[in-house]
Design a protein around this motif. Structure first.
Motif, PDB file in Angstrom:
ATOM      1  N   ASN A 159     -43.239  -3.190  28.725  1.00 48.94           N
ATOM      2  CA  ASN A 159     -44.151  -2.052  28.832  1.00 48.94           C
ATOM      3  C   ASN A 159     -43.566  -0.951  29.702  1.00 48.94           C
ATOM      4  O   ASN A 159     -43.669   0.227  29.372  1.00 48.94           O
ATOM      5  CB  ASN A 159     -45.495  -2.508  29.429  1.00 48.94           C
ATOM      6  CG  ASN A 159     -46.311  -3.322  28.443  1.00 48.94           C
ATOM      7  OD1 ASN A 159     -46.354  -3.026  27.261  1.00 48.94           O
ATOM      8  ND2 ASN A 159     -46.954  -4.367  28.936  1.00 48.94           N
ATOM      9  N   ASP A 166     -41.190   1.194  27.826  1.00 46.94           N
ATOM     10  CA  ASP A 166     -41.845   2.116  26.910  1.00 46.94           C
ATOM     11  C   ASP A 166     -42.572   3.236  27.637  1.00 46.94           C
ATOM     12  O   ASP A 166     -42.491   4.401  27.235  1.00 46.94           O
ATOM     13  CB  ASP A 166     -42.858   1.344  26.052  1.00 46.94           C
ATOM     14  CG  ASP A 166     -42.434   1.321  24.606  1.00 46.94           C
ATOM     15  OD1 ASP A 166     -41.282   0.918  24.365  1.00 46.94           O
ATOM     16  OD2 ASP A 166     -43.227   1.726  23.744  1.00 46.94           O
ATOM     17  N   LEU A 167     -43.272   2.895  28.686  1.00 45.29           N
ATOM     18  CA  LEU A 167     -44.028   3.923  29.411  1.00 45.29           C
ATOM     19  C   LEU A 167     -43.085   4.913  30.056  1.00 45.29           C
ATOM     20  O   LEU A 167     -43.309   6.123  30.020  1.00 45.29           O
ATOM     21  CB  LEU A 167     -44.932   3.260  30.458  1.00 45.29           C
ATOM     22  CG  LEU A 167     -46.030   2.376  29.842  1.00 45.29           C
ATOM     23  CD1 LEU A 167     -46.729   1.555  30.922  1.00 45.29           C
ATOM     24  CD2 LEU A 167     -47.045   3.228  29.088  1.00 45.29           C
ATOM     25  N   HIS A 187     -41.994   7.476  27.676  1.00 48.13           N
ATOM     26  CA  HIS A 187     -42.991   8.382  27.094  1.00 48.13           C
ATOM     27  C   HIS A 187     -43.732   9.218  28.115  1.00 48.13           C
ATOM     28  O   HIS A 187     -44.354  10.210  27.757  1.00 48.13           O
ATOM     29  CB  HIS A 187     -43.994   7.591  26.241  1.00 48.13           C
ATOM     30  CG  HIS A 187     -43.447   7.231  24.904  1.00 48.13           C
ATOM     31  ND1 HIS A 187     -42.709   6.091  24.690  1.00 48.13           N
ATOM     32  CD2 HIS A 187     -43.473   7.880  23.715  1.00 48.13           C
ATOM     33  CE1 HIS A 187     -42.325   6.054  23.430  1.00 48.13           C
ATOM     34  NE2 HIS A 187     -42.779   7.116  22.817  1.00 48.13           N
ATOM     35  N   TRP A 219     -49.071   4.877  20.421  1.00 47.51           N
ATOM     36  CA  TRP A 219     -49.408   6.302  20.308  1.00 47.51           C
ATOM     37  C   TRP A 219     -48.154   7.122  20.002  1.00 47.51           C
ATOM     38  O   TRP A 219     -47.039   6.770  20.387  1.00 47.51           O
ATOM     39  CB  TRP A 219     -50.053   6.804  21.603  1.00 47.51           C
ATOM     40  CG  TRP A 219     -49.122   6.869  22.757  1.00 47.51           C
ATOM     41  CD1 TRP A 219     -48.432   7.953  23.219  1.00 47.51           C
ATOM     42  CD2 TRP A 219     -48.744   5.782  23.627  1.00 47.51           C
ATOM     43  NE1 TRP A 219     -47.654   7.616  24.297  1.00 47.51           N
ATOM     44  CE2 TRP A 219     -47.825   6.282  24.572  1.00 47.51           C
ATOM     45  CE3 TRP A 219     -49.080   4.419  23.688  1.00 47.51           C
ATOM     46  CZ2 TRP A 219     -47.232   5.480  25.551  1.00 47.51           C
ATOM     47  CZ3 TRP A 219     -48.499   3.626  24.662  1.00 47.51           C
ATOM     48  CH2 TRP A 219     -47.603   4.163  25.586  1.00 47.51           C
ATOM     49  N   PRO A 271     -42.859   5.977  18.536  1.00 47.30           N
ATOM     50  CA  PRO A 271     -44.120   5.931  19.265  1.00 47.30           C
ATOM     51  C   PRO A 271     -44.008   5.026  20.489  1.00 47.30           C
ATOM     52  O   PRO A 271     -43.148   4.145  20.553  1.00 47.30           O
ATOM     53  CB  PRO A 271     -45.088   5.347  18.231  1.00 47.30           C
ATOM     54  CG  PRO A 271     -44.230   4.576  17.282  1.00 47.30           C
ATOM     55  CD  PRO A 271     -42.924   5.303  17.230  1.00 47.30           C
ATOM     56  N   GLY A 272     -44.879   5.231  21.448  1.00 46.74           N
ATOM     57  CA  GLY A 272     -44.981   4.345  22.602  1.00 46.74           C
ATOM     58  C   GLY A 272     -45.910   3.184  22.309  1.00 46.74           C
ATOM     59  O   GLY A 272     -46.831   3.313  21.499  1.00 46.74           O
ATOM     60  N   VAL A 273     -45.655   2.048  22.928  1.00 44.37           N
ATOM     61  CA  VAL A 273     -46.513   0.876  22.763  1.00 44.37           C
ATOM     62  C   VAL A 273     -46.753   0.256  24.132  1.00 44.37           C
ATOM     63  O   VAL A 273     -45.830   0.140  24.935  1.00 44.37           O
ATOM     64  CB  VAL A 273     -45.859  -0.155  21.817  1.00 44.37           C
ATOM     65  CG1 VAL A 273     -46.600  -1.491  21.870  1.00 44.37           C
ATOM     66  CG2 VAL A 273     -45.845   0.359  20.385  1.00 44.37           C
ATOM     67  N   TYR A 274     -47.989  -0.100  24.409  1.00 47.05           N
ATOM     68  CA  TYR A 274     -48.329  -0.847  25.617  1.00 47.05           C
ATOM     69  C   TYR A 274     -49.182  -2.046  25.207  1.00 47.05           C
ATOM     70  O   TYR A 274     -50.199  -1.893  24.521  1.00 47.05           O
ATOM     71  CB  TYR A 274     -49.097   0.031  26.611  1.00 47.05           C
ATOM     72  CG  TYR A 274     -49.648  -0.755  27.765  1.00 47.05           C
ATOM     73  CD1 TYR A 274     -48.795  -1.327  28.709  1.00 47.05           C
ATOM     74  CD2 TYR A 274     -51.013  -0.958  27.925  1.00 47.05           C
ATOM     75  CE1 TYR A 274     -49.284  -2.069  29.768  1.00 47.05           C
ATOM     76  CE2 TYR A 274     -51.512  -1.695  28.989  1.00 47.05           C
ATOM     77  CZ  TYR A 274     -50.639  -2.250  29.902  1.00 47.05           C
ATOM     78  OH  TYR A 274     -51.134  -2.996  30.947  1.00 47.05           O
ATOM     79  N   LYS A 275     -48.745  -3.243  25.576  1.00 44.47           N
ATOM     80  CA  LYS A 275     -49.425  -4.479  25.192  1.00 44.47           C
ATOM     81  C   LYS A 275     -49.576  -5.369  26.413  1.00 44.47           C
ATOM     82  O   LYS A 275     -48.689  -5.396  27.262  1.00 44.47           O
ATOM     83  CB  LYS A 275     -48.569  -5.276  24.184  1.00 44.47           C
ATOM     84  CG  LYS A 275     -48.215  -4.576  22.919  1.00 44.47           C
ATOM     85  CD  LYS A 275     -47.259  -5.470  22.101  1.00 44.47           C
ATOM     86  CE  LYS A 275     -47.011  -4.868  20.730  1.00 44.47           C
ATOM     87  NZ  LYS A 275     -46.263  -5.814  19.858  1.00 44.47           N
ATOM     88  N   ARG A 278     -44.188  -2.577  15.939  1.00 42.32           N
ATOM     89  CA  ARG A 278     -43.469  -1.300  15.761  1.00 42.32           C
ATOM     90  C   ARG A 278     -42.144  -1.534  15.054  1.00 42.32           C
ATOM     91  O   ARG A 278     -41.463  -2.527  15.301  1.00 42.32           O
ATOM     92  CB  ARG A 278     -43.219  -0.671  17.124  1.00 42.32           C
ATOM     93  CG  ARG A 278     -42.374   0.609  17.064  1.00 42.32           C
ATOM     94  CD  ARG A 278     -42.300   1.282  18.430  1.00 42.32           C
ATOM     95  NE  ARG A 278     -41.813   0.366  19.443  1.00 42.32           N
ATOM     96  CZ  ARG A 278     -41.831   0.615  20.750  1.00 42.32           C
ATOM     97  NH1 ARG A 278     -42.321   1.749  21.205  1.00 42.32           N
ATOM     98  NH2 ARG A 278     -41.379  -0.276  21.601  1.00 42.32           N
TER      99      ARG A 278
END
Lengths: 274, 274, 274, 274
Positions: B69, B72-73, B76, C48, C55-59, C103
């Motif tokens: 995460n 990714d964060l 972005h 998003w 795109p960004g992903v948060y899980k 993704r």
């Protein structure tokens, strides 16, 4: 609303009461019928007495139903006295240090309930914790603070009096802040020998608490099991099965002391500070 | 020993300073050269200012190098002012509430250092926190308590004076307990406009702290990048690259105030309580 | 049963649809009314589109309602096209690699549904994934495998045909094993431009799926909000509010293609392999 | 590079070898001297045989040195045969299903090593897993696949031959893809009776592996302990202490079979598929 279970009797694998019964603690964590909240998904913990001086504790912040480790540990750990707790948080962080049971030396403590207006009295309560215990407050819950207060008030010497002093102090502190209905208390405490349980609320309308009255009660929960000893007893914050007639509701304002199958009942009367 | 980085300048994706440089903060979390501890694997956090009133914060208890995460964060989220922190715990629990940055309104706070003999003074320090802030102490670290003390001492009005009062109060409290070398302090603080950094220790042998002196310093770190603005500045607890000559060491007992590329230097002198 | 939501329109903070509405996705994760399972506490994810190529992903694997990071990220990330998913696992592990969205390059994929008898067909399905994609299967769910199959069958060129080929292949593989009612499918897919949604089940009794028909639908959910653009559209696996009349149910065996506020409807007809 | 330890002998609390020795497995997870990677912070696991039919397993994705549960469990779980593993991931996800030990019925498996060019051969290797085992591949590591292959090749009947067939199959598959130096293998396997260990590499320069030769070896590690039985033996991927002379290095291309204190040595010769 949290849920908890405590067992004392011949050694059992924890899974036999936590995971296997049809209406097991874990199963119920997914769907609460009597509770104010719908789901107990905010962490859990088990504490058990074995052959070491202090009890073992395993806690995690995942929902109990997701925890592969819990399933394995509950299948391999056998104990004559254990407590299990599943949490539904009411505002405090989801972290291991906020999960029950709390431990102090050989003592374990689980709780379902709350202190009303906790944020307004937290500082006052923390100041009353014995100074040498203060740095050992690890989390941020009212439950841990109640335990630390009870220790400060003599839990290790006279647990029932200490719990009554704790309850009295909390009620007085809340009253000073104009907080009504200060306490909801469903506590389980043990030193590895005796199992104590308290059901109490300031307003006299306490959350439920039940205890089994006989070996048969436990066998009806888990019919596959023949190992329940005649002195096996359990206390639960809500009945584990629909067979509620074999469980006796603990009366309002009552403390139980269970030792070798014998259940003593005491009135629980908070002792305000002098 | 923890590590931190703070950036102010034209908006950057966080990854450009946290993940991408050869000697990035995350890379260094795996292997500490100058630090007392070998590995910063006890959680991390990022805080950034965007277009909302309060800054965003993302924290986790995993090692930063493991966190998909975070990657990714950081790819972005773009911000003109951000702080990042990686933690090496020294006794307190590994939980999100113990991870930096700490936040209060629009303020963010990161720290590398410690209060010596913290367990012996924790209660005294907590009592000095403004009562209305006490229930908002969420974790168990000395760092969070230092931040809450600074807020209690007026951080929002005069941050440097408040930090000096905090440091003076901690030193006095430790001295009363016979604790020498009370404080090691490498602090980064921001309200979204200014970036403050303090390097201080009671014994006058503080942990390192560096700031970049020019746009070139940052471009040497991340040569792929042309977006660094002339007023871009960074502060780091250890130099991010081997190119140490483009970073200036913050002197002992010094506070920096960075605003729009201008770096003001102030002596940092703890103010004991009256 | 999982739940998901997808939004396309003028950029919104994710919280405005995920957290703030009275019947928000997160709120509903605690209590499912129409679903087969009672609680969606087995992880969640958001994906998003922003100003990067992918795109960004948060899980995370915690229940969404517990995640302090999610609250902060949803308050700070603004996007013109996003998907959110909350998971109720049906046997597979609770781990980030099993959380949606999945993704692939610029594509995101969320799913609520299942492949019946998945363990019996998993190997056959995995063999049909393009060999170069095989090592990029990261988790163990049927959903990820459906996405990898769709990519193998040409998703990037013609997403609807690829999804139909995927569904046809799964149905054929299950039929070969004597498995009836092979597929329950409620899929959301995007490349950052178009939002696709499919409602389908082998037995013709599919799980619900709804789309908003107008800006008003979204404003009724979140009345505080005036930023919804005329072309704002959302698709949800269950209606987000009780105001179901402003949401149109997606018919059985139907695919939606949403682009700049225009909703095209296509029959969805699985294409068995030759 | 991962690290592992296996013990067989009179029942010990796991902490006595995992946590307490000065150069314990956990201690070493913070700082690797001989290893290619600097830190083993990517999860850990323990597996132990008790009085149930299948062994217990506890795994977590945190660094082992952070895990309060591990400390408690290792202090309370006593076992005559256990394996412990700490992970340094080389590209695959940090998740419980990727942590060792892997379990199949009564078998446990730990590994330090790798398959070169794994992504290029993963699909081919997975296809060779027995179809009924395929859906039970839970994670994404080469190690789990090696275990599933060995089971497919008869581990439960003849473990050494099955491991040789696994190694031969992996080498052949890699060779077909032009991959040199296919295998680095330091494996520990047990069925609860025998403890097997294999040291092997395609290039003949294998990672280290050591076994204790006598009770004295273990007593020198943990001098406080008098409970080591004469038949106590341990195998470790790196020596647990600096007292390396009491540990015997396992020769290249060798398999050990340890049973009741007796150590048999076998040449380990990969068997290519027919």
């Amino acid at each position: 609303m949290c849920r908890w279970l405590a067992y004392t009797g011949a050694p059992l694998y924890l899974e036999e009461l936590i995971l296997k019964p049809e209406h097991s603690l874990i199963d119920q964590s997914l769907e609460s019928h009597s509770g104010a909240t719908t789901t107990n998904g905010d962490g859990f913990g088990i504490g058990w007495y074995g052959d070491r001086e202090t009890p073992g504790v395993y806690k995690d912040v995942q929902p109990a139903w997701n925890d592969a480790n819990l399933r394995d540990l509950a299948a391999h750990i056998k104990s004559p006295l254990f407590l299990a707790h599943i949490r539904a948080a009411t505002g405090t962080a989801i972290q291991q240090t906020n999960c029950h049971p709390f431990r102090h030396g050989k003592w374990l403590f689980v709780h379902n309930g709350l202190i009303s207006g906790f944020a307004r009295v937290k500082r006052e309560l923390a100041l009353a914790v014995a100074p040498e215990l203060y740095p050992r407050i690890l989390g941020s819950t009212d439950s841990e603070l109640m335990f630390k207060l009870a220790i400060s008030f003599g839990l290790e010497d006279n647990p029932l009096v200490a719990l009554e002093r704790m309850a009295g102090f909390v009620e007085k502190t809340c009253a000073d802040q104009g907080i009504d209905k200060a306490l909801q208390l469903s506590v389980g405490v043990s030193d590895g020998q005796r199992l104590l349980a308290v059901r109490y609320s300031t307003e006299g309308r306490s959350r439920t608490q039940f205890h089994s009255t006989s070996m048969q009660a436990l066998q009806e929960i888990n019919p596959d099991l023949r190992r329940f000893s005649p002195d096996a007893r359990a206390v639960v914050s809500e009945p584990l099965s629909d067979l509620t007639d074999v469980w006796e509701e603990v009366p309002e304002s009552t403390a139980l002391v269970i030792h070798r199958g014998e259940i003593q009942t005491h009135p629980f009367e908070p002792r305000p500070p002098d």
